[in-house]
Design a protein around this motif. Structure first.
Motif, short mmCIF file in Angstrom:
data_model
loop_
_atom_site.label_atom_id
_atom_site.label_comp_id
_atom_site.label_asym_id
_atom_site.label_seq_id
_atom_site.Cartn_x
_atom_site.Cartn_y
_atom_site.Cartn_z
N TYR A 16 0.86 -1.19 0.00
CA TYR A 16 0.00 0.00 0.00
C TYR A 16 0.89 1.23 0.00
CZ TYR A 16 -4.00 -2.92 1.21
OH TYR A 16 -5.00 -3.86 1.21
N ILE A 21 3.83 0.49 2.86
CA ILE A 21 3.22 -0.52 3.72
C ILE A 21 3.26 -1.86 3.00
CG2 ILE A 21 1.11 -1.25 4.88
CD1 ILE A 21 0.36 1.71 5.08
N ALA A 23 1.83 -5.07 3.36
CA ALA A 23 0.86 -5.89 4.07
C ALA A 23 1.16 -7.36 3.87
CB ALA A 23 -0.55 -5.56 3.59
N PRO A 42 0.08 -11.72 15.04
CA PRO A 42 -0.33 -10.49 15.71
C PRO A 42 -1.15 -9.58 14.80
CG PRO A 42 2.03 -10.47 15.26
CD PRO A 42 1.53 -11.83 14.90
N SER A 43 -1.79 -8.60 15.38
CA SER A 43 -2.58 -7.64 14.62
C SER A 43 -1.71 -6.91 13.61
CB SER A 43 -3.21 -6.65 15.59
OG SER A 43 -4.04 -5.78 14.88
N GLY A 44 -2.24 -6.76 12.40
CA GLY A 44 -1.49 -6.03 11.37
C GLY A 44 -0.44 -6.88 10.68
N SER A 45 -0.45 -8.20 10.94
CA SER A 45 0.58 -9.05 10.35
C SER A 45 0.27 -9.44 8.91
CB SER A 45 0.78 -10.30 11.19
OG SER A 45 -0.45 -10.99 11.33
N GLY A 46 -0.95 -9.14 8.46
CA GLY A 46 -1.29 -9.43 7.06
C GLY A 46 -2.20 -10.63 6.88
N LYS A 47 -2.77 -11.13 7.97
CA LYS A 47 -3.62 -12.31 7.88
C LYS A 47 -4.84 -12.07 7.00
CE LYS A 47 -4.38 -12.38 12.35
NZ LYS A 47 -3.67 -11.14 12.74
N SER A 48 -5.52 -10.95 7.27
CA SER A 48 -6.72 -10.65 6.48
C SER A 48 -6.34 -10.40 5.03
CB SER A 48 -7.42 -9.41 7.02
OG SER A 48 -7.92 -9.66 8.30
N THR A 49 -5.28 -9.66 4.83
CA THR A 49 -4.84 -9.37 3.46
C THR A 49 -4.56 -10.67 2.71
OG1 THR A 49 -3.84 -7.36 4.34
CG2 THR A 49 -3.24 -7.99 2.10
N GLU A 175 -11.63 -14.23 10.91
CA GLU A 175 -12.03 -13.98 12.30
C GLU A 175 -13.53 -14.10 12.50
OE1 GLU A 175 -10.10 -11.03 14.51
OE2 GLU A 175 -8.43 -10.79 13.12
N HIS A 207 -8.33 -16.00 16.28
CA HIS A 207 -7.58 -15.87 17.53
C HIS A 207 -7.97 -16.99 18.49
CE1 HIS A 207 -5.86 -12.09 16.39
NE2 HIS A 207 -7.05 -11.60 16.09
N1 LIG Z 1 -6.44 -0.41 2.52
C1 LIG Z 1 -5.27 -0.31 3.19
N2 LIG Z 1 -4.50 0.80 3.08
C2 LIG Z 1 -3.35 0.91 3.76
N3 LIG Z 1 -2.85 -0.03 4.58
C3 LIG Z 1 -3.56 -1.15 4.74
C4 LIG Z 1 -4.81 -1.35 4.07
N4 LIG Z 1 -5.30 -2.56 4.42
C5 LIG Z 1 -4.41 -3.09 5.29
N5 LIG Z 1 -3.38 -2.26 5.47
C6 LIG Z 1 -2.21 -2.51 6.34
O1 LIG Z 1 -1.65 -3.75 6.01
C7 LIG Z 1 -1.22 -4.43 7.17
C8 LIG Z 1 -1.85 -5.79 7.25
O2 LIG Z 1 -3.22 -5.65 7.51
P1 LIG Z 1 -4.18 -6.88 7.76
O3 LIG Z 1 -5.55 -6.34 7.88
O4 LIG Z 1 -3.97 -7.90 6.71
O5 LIG Z 1 -3.68 -7.43 9.16
P2 LIG Z 1 -4.31 -8.55 10.08
O6 LIG Z 1 -3.23 -9.54 10.33
O7 LIG Z 1 -5.56 -9.07 9.49
O8 LIG Z 1 -4.61 -7.77 11.41
P3 LIG Z 1 -5.83 -7.93 12.45
O9 LIG Z 1 -5.49 -9.09 13.33
O10 LIG Z 1 -5.81 -6.65 13.20
O11 LIG Z 1 -7.07 -8.13 11.67
C9 LIG Z 1 -1.54 -3.53 8.33
O12 LIG Z 1 -0.38 -2.81 8.67
C10 LIG Z 1 -2.60 -2.61 7.79
O13 LIG Z 1 -2.53 -1.36 8.42
#
Ligand SMILES: Nc1ncnc2c1ncn2[C@@H]1O[C@H](COP(=O)(O)OP(=O)(O)OP(=O)(O)O)[C@@H](O)[C@H]1O
Ligand SMILES: [Mg+2]
Lengths: 253, 233
Positions: A16, A21, A23, A42-49, A175, A207
């Motif tokens: 991004y 960023i 992800a 952990p949160s923000g590790s990219g799991k959802s992405t 989740e 989680h």
């Molecule tokens: N649309 C976006 N624009 C900018 N950064 C993004 C966007 N979507 C995700 N990110 C960033 O990419 C990284 C990974 O996000 P992601 O949502 O995949 O994490 P996650 O592991 O699912 O976290 P969580 O456990 O909080 O859901 C994070 O740093 C997030 O801030």
């Protein structure tokens, strides 16, 4: 478990804001038919992405996703025509943290919309199938209710069977229990457990470490957009190697 | 001065007023239909991926919102349709001159399309992105997602604003008499020419416009209540 590869993810990247960023920063993994793959980190590790890239809700910056032999990240399909992502999405069910039921439709309408509109299943047949699915999750009597009338746990069970109504080859969960009151987590996990027992291929971001241990056959640990460790639940939870994983587990277990 | 005789005289031309009502209603109804279709296209262009379409739609909307209605209608009638020369001169319902009526429909539709597109756009954008994601992940195309998932929810949200726009169109259509459309206002003018009295005719016109707009907003408010009742069942 067979070793029939259902999804091959190769060096997947999602950036991004230019490259500021990362992800996803080069994830490579094969998902086999029948796998129940649990993704933790952990949160923000990219799991959802990662999960959302599998059905292209997020379009990857680089890398490839080969689903049932077709690289769905390409603009053109194997037949040389424009790749129709809708065709592949039909075979990947997705369940969201916030359910995302369609509030203007009854439960039954929620469940028949896609089969009727996408697969041209006759309405009566789609309804019959939907009612069978609802029966399996104990919600047959709520078929004519609107989503707003259901509890969170009920909504998520509907969301799961709505995806199942398309007869997908894989189910993706992001989740699925995080937005639920604690007393409703169990009923949703039960449905997922049942699904796993039936042999559904599943990728689950969660989680719920108990669920990961008990139901998963493979666990992925992600941090900073990278796949840092992969293994059986026993290996990941009882013999973690990576210090980041050890640290993570010490906090969540 | 308003007099009973004045009203009697004006009402001798009731047929003109009736024709005016038919004309105003047809004009407004067609405007809403075409305006809505145009607005949908504009809204989709403005939210879509193509930069060129986005730019065109944005310029269009801003242009029509930033200029007076009467200027727009004159430009459409005198410039675009170049007087009446290019249009066929037949009469709708036997009395509405098509060569006047048609440019009026075009001008009003173009104008209300610009306003409605902003209403629609905000309505569509107010729907949670999760709805689109759920729909697309089920394999529905973007068009079907719009049609079955987004628009039904968006339209429910924006119905009050659309109703308001419909009422506005009925009122603003009065400007069309300036290019010779035989609406209610033109009936007033005709009565004035024939009787040398305008006051009574204007009162009649006022009542007629009120009778059109007031029930319209009431009817729509009724549907609105009915639809939102479905939410809480
Ligand atoms: N649309 C976006 N624009 C900018 N950064 C993004 C966007 N979507 C995700 N990110 C960033 O990419 C990284 C990974 O996000 P992601 O949502 O995949 O994490 P996650 O592991 O699912 O976290 P969580 O456990 O909080 O859901 C994070 O740093 C997030 O801030
Ligand atoms: Mg997440």
């Amino acid at each position: 478990m067979t070793n029939d590869k259902l999804i091959q993810v190769k060096d997947l990247k999602k950036y991004y804001k230019g490259e500021r960023i990362k992800a996803l920063d080069g994830v490579t993994v094969d998902i086999n038919r029948g796998d129940v793959m649990v993704v933790i980190g952990p949160s923000g590790s990219g799991k959802s992405t990662f999960l959302r890239s599998l059905n292209l809700l997020e379009v990857p910056t680089a890398g490839s996703i080969i689903f049932e032999g077709v690289d769905i990240t390409q603009k053109k399909g194997p037949d040389g025509k424009k790749l129709d992502i809708d065709l592949h999405r039909q075979k990947m069910g997705m369940v969201f943290q916030h359910f995302n039921l369609f509030p203007h439709m009854t439960i039954l309408q929620n469940m028949t919309l896609a089969p009727v509109q996408v697969k041209n299943v006759p309405q009566a047949e789609a309804e019959k199938k939907a009612l069978e699915l609802l029966e399996r999750v104990g919600l047959k009597d709520r078929a004519d209710a609107y989503p707003i009338q259901l509890s969170g746990g009920q909504k998520q069970r509907v969301a799961i069977v709505r995806a199942l109504a398309m007869e997908p080859d894989v189910m993706l969960f992001d989740e699925p229990t995080s937005a639920l009151d604690p007393e409703m987590v169990g009923e949703v996990l039960d449905v997922m457990r049942e699904l796993a027992r039936e042999g559904m291929t599943m990728v689950v971001v969660t989680h719920e470490m108990g669920f990961a241990r008990e139901v998963g056959n493979r666990v992925l640990f992600m941090a900073d957009g990278k796949l840092l460790e992969e293994g059986s639940p026993d290996a990941i939870f009882n013999h973690p190697q990576n210090p980041r994983l050890q640290d993570f587990l010490s906090k969540v277990l | 001065m308003l007099t009973v005789q004045g009203f009697q005289k004006a009402l001798e031309y009731w047929k003109l007023f009736l024709q005016g009502v038919v004309c105003t209603v047809s004009l407004s109804a067609l405007t809403v239909i075409f305006g809505f279709i145009l607005a949908l296209i504009l809204a989709i262009c403005r939210m879509g991926r193509s930069r060129i379409l986005k730019a065109i739609a944005t310029v269009y909307v801003e242009l029509f919102r930033a200029t007076p209605m009467v200027v727009q209608i004159f430009v459409i009638f005198y410039v675009v349709f170049d007087g009446v020369k290019v249009l066929p001169g037949f009469k709708l319902f036997g009395f509405i001159r098509f060569d006047r009526f048609f440019p009026a429909v075009v001008a009003l539709s173009l104008n209300s399309g610009a306003y409605l597109s902003e209403i629609i756009r905000s309505g569509i954008q107010s729907i949670d992105i999760g709805q689109t994601e759920a729909s697309r992940s089920l394999g529905l195309s973007s068009v079907k997602t719009m049609r079955f998932v987004i628009l039904p929810q968006a339209i429910k949200n924006i119905l009050p604003a659309i109703a308001n726009e419909f009422v506005t169109i009925i009122k603003e259509s009065a400007i069309c008499y300036t290019i010779g459309v035989q609406d209610i206002m033109s009936a007033v003018n005709a009565v004035k020419g024939a009787t040398y009295r305008m006051a009574e005719a204007l009162i009649i016109a006022t009542v007629l416009y009120f009778c059109l707009t007031y029930p319209t907003s009431k009817v729509i408010a009724h549907f609105e209540r009915k639809m939102s009742a479905g939410d809480k069942r």
